[in-house]
Design an enzyme around this catalytic site. Sequence first.
Site, PDB file in Angstrom:
ATOM      1  N   MET A 102      37.314  35.918  42.184  1.00  9.17           N
ATOM      2  CA  MET A 102      37.768  36.815  41.109  1.00  9.17           C
ATOM      3  C   MET A 102      37.009  36.498  39.830  1.00  9.17           C
ATOM      4  O   MET A 102      36.980  35.347  39.380  1.00  9.17           O
ATOM      5  CB  MET A 102      39.277  36.658  40.859  1.00  9.17           C
ATOM      6  CG  MET A 102      40.172  37.182  41.961  1.00  9.17           C
ATOM      7  SD  MET A 102      39.900  38.927  42.375  1.00  9.17           S
ATOM      8  CE  MET A 102      40.278  39.733  40.811  1.00  9.17           C
TER       9      MET A 102
ATOM     10  N   HIS B 128      42.822  44.270  49.020  1.00  8.49           N
ATOM     11  CA  HIS B 128      42.931  43.066  48.192  1.00  8.49           C
ATOM     12  C   HIS B 128      44.400  42.955  47.806  1.00  8.49           C
ATOM     13  O   HIS B 128      44.875  43.680  46.919  1.00  8.49           O
ATOM     14  CB  HIS B 128      42.010  43.233  46.964  1.00  8.49           C
ATOM     15  CG  HIS B 128      42.133  42.168  45.938  1.00  8.49           C
ATOM     16  ND1 HIS B 128      41.650  42.319  44.655  1.00  8.49           N
ATOM     17  CD2 HIS B 128      42.688  40.928  45.990  1.00  8.49           C
ATOM     18  CE1 HIS B 128      41.905  41.220  43.966  1.00  8.49           C
ATOM     19  NE2 HIS B 128      42.539  40.366  44.745  1.00  8.49           N
TER      20      HIS B 128
ATOM     21  N   ASP C  97      34.728  40.320  42.090  1.00  7.39           N
ATOM     22  CA  ASP C  97      35.604  41.433  41.721  1.00  7.39           C
ATOM     23  C   ASP C  97      36.062  41.274  40.281  1.00  7.39           C
ATOM     24  O   ASP C  97      36.737  40.301  39.940  1.00  7.39           O
ATOM     25  CB  ASP C  97      36.808  41.429  42.678  1.00  7.39           C
ATOM     26  CG  ASP C  97      37.775  42.578  42.428  1.00  7.39           C
ATOM     27  OD1 ASP C  97      37.477  43.456  41.597  1.00  7.39           O
ATOM     28  OD2 ASP C  97      38.837  42.586  43.080  1.00  7.39           O
TER      29      ASP C  97
ATOM     30  N   ASP D  74      43.008  48.049  45.805  1.00  6.80           N
ATOM     31  CA  ASP D  74      43.690  47.050  45.001  1.00  6.80           C
ATOM     32  C   ASP D  74      45.195  47.255  45.132  1.00  6.80           C
ATOM     33  O   ASP D  74      45.762  48.194  44.566  1.00  6.80           O
ATOM     34  CB  ASP D  74      43.245  47.169  43.531  1.00  6.80           C
ATOM     35  CG  ASP D  74      41.910  46.481  43.309  1.00  6.80           C
ATOM     36  OD1 ASP D  74      41.781  45.315  43.732  1.00  6.80           O
ATOM     37  OD2 ASP D  74      41.003  47.103  42.738  1.00  6.80           O
TER      38      ASP D  74
ATOM     39  N   HIS E  78      37.566  49.429  48.408  1.00  7.84           N
ATOM     40  CA  HIS E  78      38.359  48.275  47.997  1.00  7.84           C
ATOM     41  C   HIS E  78      39.709  48.773  47.465  1.00  7.84           C
ATOM     42  O   HIS E  78      39.768  49.366  46.387  1.00  7.84           O
ATOM     43  CB  HIS E  78      37.586  47.521  46.906  1.00  7.84           C
ATOM     44  CG  HIS E  78      38.232  46.280  46.408  1.00  7.84           C
ATOM     45  ND1 HIS E  78      38.081  45.046  47.019  1.00  7.84           N
ATOM     46  CD2 HIS E  78      39.038  46.064  45.329  1.00  7.84           C
ATOM     47  CE1 HIS E  78      38.751  44.123  46.340  1.00  7.84           C
ATOM     48  NE2 HIS E  78      39.355  44.726  45.300  1.00  7.84           N
TER      49      HIS E  78
ATOM     50  N   MET F 107      48.808  46.090  44.394  1.00 11.01           N
ATOM     51  CA  MET F 107      49.564  45.297  43.410  1.00 11.01           C
ATOM     52  C   MET F 107      51.042  45.614  43.540  1.00 11.01           C
ATOM     53  O   MET F 107      51.413  46.790  43.654  1.00 11.01           O
ATOM     54  CB  MET F 107      49.094  45.634  41.992  1.00 11.01           C
ATOM     55  CG  MET F 107      47.583  45.493  41.805  1.00 11.01           C
ATOM     56  SD  MET F 107      47.106  45.796  40.102  1.00 11.01           S
ATOM     57  CE  MET F 107      45.307  45.742  40.229  1.00 11.01           C
TER      58      MET F 107
ATOM     59  N   MET G  29      47.414  41.710  46.095  1.00  9.58           N
ATOM     60  CA  MET G  29      47.929  40.967  44.942  1.00  9.58           C
ATOM     61  C   MET G  29      49.444  41.125  44.990  1.00  9.58           C
ATOM     62  O   MET G  29      50.030  41.906  44.226  1.00  9.58           O
ATOM     63  CB  MET G  29      47.322  41.532  43.647  1.00  9.58           C
ATOM     64  CG  MET G  29      45.824  41.243  43.519  1.00  9.58           C
ATOM     65  SD  MET G  29      44.981  42.296  42.312  1.00  9.58           S
ATOM     66  CE  MET G  29      44.510  43.668  43.365  1.00  9.58           C
TER      67      MET G  29
ATOM     68  N   SER H 165      36.335  50.083  43.789  1.00 10.80           N
ATOM     69  CA  SER H 165      37.798  49.924  43.711  1.00 10.80           C
ATOM     70  C   SER H 165      38.412  51.301  43.489  1.00 10.80           C
ATOM     71  O   SER H 165      37.879  52.108  42.726  1.00 10.80           O
ATOM     72  CB  SER H 165      38.145  49.017  42.529  1.00 10.80           C
ATOM     73  OG  SER H 165      39.494  49.208  42.156  1.00 10.80           O
TER      74      SER H 165
END
Length: 227
Positions: free
Chosen positions: A142, A71, A180, A40, A38, A42, A73, A13
């Site tokens: 998750m 990913h 993850d 992340d 990866h 957000m 979010m 990540s």
Amino acid sequence: MSAAKRPIEIAPSILPADFSRLGEQLQQLDTAGADRIHWDVMDGVFVPNLTVGPDVVKSCRAATDMMFEAHLMVENPDLLAPLYVEAGCELITIHVESTRHLDRTLHVVKDAGARAAVTMNPATPLCSIDNVLHLVDMVLIMTVNPGFGGQAYIEAQERKVTELAHQIGARGLDIDIEVDGGIKPSTIAAATRAGANVFVAGSAVFGHPGGLATAISELRSLAQDAQ
Ligand code: DX5
Ligand code: ZN
């Protein structure tokens, strides 16, 4: 179980990276043996934290040939997913809780030219993806509540991983299982035995006293030995 013999992949990540020299950090992860990156993503609404926009991903695309997975979010994946595909992400992971029309959102990802993956928060049941499993290349289970790095691994999610691996096998599907959150030397073997083959790791990779390459090879061999 079907996922048991799939290749083990370590997906660092970017959360703990030094964002002032992200491209350089990606090259270091590449040299250290990472299989994919990866991202992340957000938005400060779906989760209480804010990270990188598509322009940041795009500016790092030339730094490495490693696969980029995003990913997401975010509250509006239909709008944002195509931007991350355009930025260079080959795989996009959608949270079931982030969209009213999950089937449609997964098609938005595929129509934009990427492979689609689906994920769910720890409290969300596995049956929420029953009717879209045939659309995805990967399911992310998750093992923390999303939003922050460095949280404790939720062991109870291993039951979900095992159940998913059985379903994938029973339906004859070709799907990776990624986990993850809280993946480190003390948790990766049990997650592998449950059925996972792709492992996101942030703090365990960037915080390892032996450096990135040692961290990645240690995680990989622990997973391979447990498979
Ligand atoms: C959590 C993220 C992660 C996670 C990984 O919202 O999806 O990818 O922070 O970080 P560690 O490995 O530190 O738990
Ligand atoms: Zn993540």
